[in-house]
Design a protein around this motif. Sequence first.
Motif, PDB file in Angstrom:
ATOM      1  N   THR A  90      -5.452   7.983   7.078  1.00  0.00           N
ATOM      2  CA  THR A  90      -4.597   8.021   8.555  1.00  0.00           C
ATOM      3  C   THR A  90      -3.898   9.082   8.062  1.00  0.00           C
ATOM      4  O   THR A  90      -2.589   8.609   9.546  1.00  0.00           O
ATOM      5  CB  THR A  90      -3.973   6.250   8.110  1.00  0.00           C
ATOM      6  OG1 THR A  90      -3.089   6.370   6.739  1.00  0.00           O
ATOM      7  CG2 THR A  90      -5.166   5.557   8.102  1.00  0.00           C
ATOM      8  N   ALA A 145      -0.399  -1.520   5.299  1.00  0.00           N
ATOM      9  CA  ALA A 145       0.549  -1.838   3.944  1.00  0.00           C
ATOM     10  C   ALA A 145       0.308  -3.173   5.318  1.00  0.00           C
ATOM     11  O   ALA A 145       0.436  -4.508   4.602  1.00  0.00           O
ATOM     12  CB  ALA A 145       0.625  -1.278   5.535  1.00  0.00           C
ATOM     13  N   SER A 146       1.371  -3.134   6.261  1.00  0.00           N
ATOM     14  CA  SER A 146       1.361  -4.923   6.939  1.00  0.00           C
ATOM     15  C   SER A 146      -0.521  -5.767   6.633  1.00  0.00           C
ATOM     16  O   SER A 146      -0.390  -6.511   7.482  1.00  0.00           O
ATOM     17  CB  SER A 146       1.554  -4.661   7.801  1.00  0.00           C
ATOM     18  OG  SER A 146       1.079  -4.704   9.300  1.00  0.00           O
ATOM     19  N   GLY A 147      -1.182  -5.017   7.229  1.00  0.00           N
ATOM     20  CA  GLY A 147      -2.816  -5.284   7.415  1.00  0.00           C
ATOM     21  C   GLY A 147      -3.178  -5.812   8.311  1.00  0.00           C
ATOM     22  O   GLY A 147      -4.335  -5.970   8.770  1.00  0.00           O
ATOM     23  N   ASN A 156       5.382   6.966   9.007  1.00  0.00           N
ATOM     24  CA  ASN A 156       4.881   7.433  10.166  1.00  0.00           C
ATOM     25  C   ASN A 156       5.275   7.402  11.276  1.00  0.00           C
ATOM     26  O   ASN A 156       5.020   8.261  12.057  1.00  0.00           O
ATOM     27  CB  ASN A 156       3.210   7.974   9.690  1.00  0.00           C
ATOM     28  CG  ASN A 156       2.856   8.081   8.949  1.00  0.00           C
ATOM     29  OD1 ASN A 156       3.064   9.668   8.421  1.00  0.00           O
ATOM     30  ND2 ASN A 156       2.509   7.808   7.667  1.00  0.00           N
ATOM     31  N   LYS A 174      -0.580   6.825  13.126  1.00  0.00           N
ATOM     32  CA  LYS A 174       0.667   5.741  14.230  1.00  0.00           C
ATOM     33  C   LYS A 174       0.737   6.658  15.253  1.00  0.00           C
ATOM     34  O   LYS A 174       1.637   5.256  16.819  1.00  0.00           O
ATOM     35  CB  LYS A 174       1.959   5.959  13.615  1.00  0.00           C
ATOM     36  CG  LYS A 174       2.284   4.606  12.118  1.00  0.00           C
ATOM     37  CD  LYS A 174       1.503   3.964  12.089  1.00  0.00           C
ATOM     38  CE  LYS A 174       2.693   2.752  11.249  1.00  0.00           C
ATOM     39  NZ  LYS A 174       1.957   2.942   9.871  1.00  0.00           N
ATOM     40  N   LEU A 218      -3.535  -2.648  11.046  1.00  0.00           N
ATOM     41  CA  LEU A 218      -5.162  -1.835  11.152  1.00  0.00           C
ATOM     42  C   LEU A 218      -5.694  -2.657  10.916  1.00  0.00           C
ATOM     43  O   LEU A 218      -7.115  -2.086  11.764  1.00  0.00           O
ATOM     44  CB  LEU A 218      -4.954  -0.645  10.844  1.00  0.00           C
ATOM     45  CG  LEU A 218      -5.657   0.414  10.528  1.00  0.00           C
ATOM     46  CD1 LEU A 218      -6.073   0.833  12.274  1.00  0.00           C
ATOM     47  CD2 LEU A 218      -5.516   1.581   9.708  1.00  0.00           C
TER      48      LEU A 218
HETATM   49  C1  PLP Z   1       1.495   2.615   9.306  1.00  0.00           C
HETATM   50  C2  PLP Z   1       0.356   3.066   8.577  1.00  0.00           C
HETATM   51  C3  PLP Z   1      -0.790   2.145   7.980  1.00  0.00           C
HETATM   52  C4  PLP Z   1      -1.312   1.210   8.061  1.00  0.00           C
HETATM   53  O1  PLP Z   1      -0.672   0.022   8.383  1.00  0.00           O
HETATM   54  P1  PLP Z   1      -0.782  -1.311   8.617  1.00  0.00           P
HETATM   55  O2  PLP Z   1       0.448  -2.416   8.838  1.00  0.00           O
HETATM   56  O3  PLP Z   1      -1.503  -2.506   7.718  1.00  0.00           O
HETATM   57  O4  PLP Z   1      -1.108  -1.506   9.911  1.00  0.00           O
HETATM   58  C5  PLP Z   1      -2.284   2.869   7.047  1.00  0.00           C
HETATM   59  N1  PLP Z   1      -1.425   4.205   6.837  1.00  0.00           N
HETATM   60  C6  PLP Z   1      -0.728   4.995   7.491  1.00  0.00           C
HETATM   61  C7  PLP Z   1      -0.396   6.996   7.012  1.00  0.00           C
HETATM   62  C8  PLP Z   1      -0.034   4.506   7.616  1.00  0.00           C
HETATM   63  O5  PLP Z   1       1.128   5.108   8.270  1.00  0.00           O
END
Ligand code: PLP
Length: 415
Positions: free
Chosen positions: A378, A239-241, A138, A112, A243
């Motif tokens: 990540t 998470a949101s997709g 994060n 992040k 990345l």
């Molecule tokens: C936010 C996060 C992601 C992925 O987030 P997206 O919303 O898919 O971009 C992946 N790993 C960690 C540790 C995160 O904090």
Amino acid sequence: MESPFFTSLKCRECGKLYPKKATHICEDDFGPLECAYDYSAISRSISREAILSRPKSMWRYRELLPIDGDPTVGVQNGFTPLVKANRLAKALGVDELYIKNDTVNYPTLSFKDRVVSVALSRAVEMGFDTVACASTGNLANSVAAHAAAAGLKSYVFIPADLESGKVLNSLIYGTNLIGITGAYDQVNRLCSEIAGKYGWAFVNVNIRPYYAEGSKSIGFEIAEQLGWKFPAHTVVPMASGSLLTKVHKAYQEFIKVGLVPESRFSIHGAQAAGCSPISRAYKENANLIHFVKEPKTIAKSLAIGTPADGYYALGSMRETGGASEDVTDPEIVEAIKLLAETEGIFTETAGGVTLGCAKKLIESGKIPRNEPVVLVITGNGLKTQEAVMDHIGKPSVIKPSLREFESLLAARTDA
Ligand SMILES: *Cc1c(COP(=O)(O)O)cnc(C)c1O
Ligand SMILES: [Zn+2]
């Protein structure tokens, strides 16, 4: 001064162009806006040599990041190690494996820091004095830290039941931290209302197009660190997709501007079974994403039940021949321990999800054992200690006596 490279915002659905303002949705079809560039101008300016001559940070790819002037926030972020993971490769039964290690991203130990560097540099350019975010943890840490360092006011909204490490790592920076009794999606909905009403830069609401672009830097770095090529397989947590779609965009852009020759790559997605709306849609071969009302997983950083970029993440996986997997909480813990014991890298729960899913993709043959793989790890395990605390044993305690030590040693060797 206007960037000669970053030209406008553009609707992902209809392609309509918008000026580079604090806005994120197309007024015609509600499609998400993303940043658009003049790639021929970039190809004329960027080169491997130019990049290599610059400091080792995510800003060495600055032509492909959406700000007008010089970055002012998070200037030193990124360029984390790409670790050749031989012992883990052996454990998984693959020939060539790498860890993109964002557990040590500067300064708040997660990927992040990349998105926040771009979002706040852009927010400062646009004249905001207050920044805010909705976060699964994060992002909260990173916005709080960068706002402090930039002298900006900040409001950070999180689900009230986050890990204590994530809460502490926000409060320490003196941010206004607000816990909402509810899941992330309820936090996010409230933030959309607040963003409409107050003149703040909400990093993942009204300035989301800029924020999201920061994720591309992890893809740029992987390609550069592999010697200007792409891994055949990249496994990315979702998470949101966002990345995942941005790793895809990063690889495509490196081809477009001539830094890497056209070549085949697959991008795979990873989710926790307790909140796997994107992975489920992938497995059902559907485009419709069934939202998860009550996420139940230790991977709280990934617990987004209504993933904003889920549809596009499905598209990226399908277009590149990738696949999606999901893992249970015990599988996440097992993977966290495996990464620590084989490579000396302590990841948070999201990294356990990535590795656990990669293991399944290898076992099912979706990732062939003889093709190079990069795992995108990540976040840092020191922030989610609850997840593993009861699964790692206890230290042996003895009196300060050689005899006690020797009998302990003998008992251990006997066992
Ligand atoms: C936010 C996060 C992601 C992925 O987030 P997206 O919303 O898919 O971009 C992946 N790993 C960690 C540790 C995160 O904090
Ligand atoms: Zn549109």
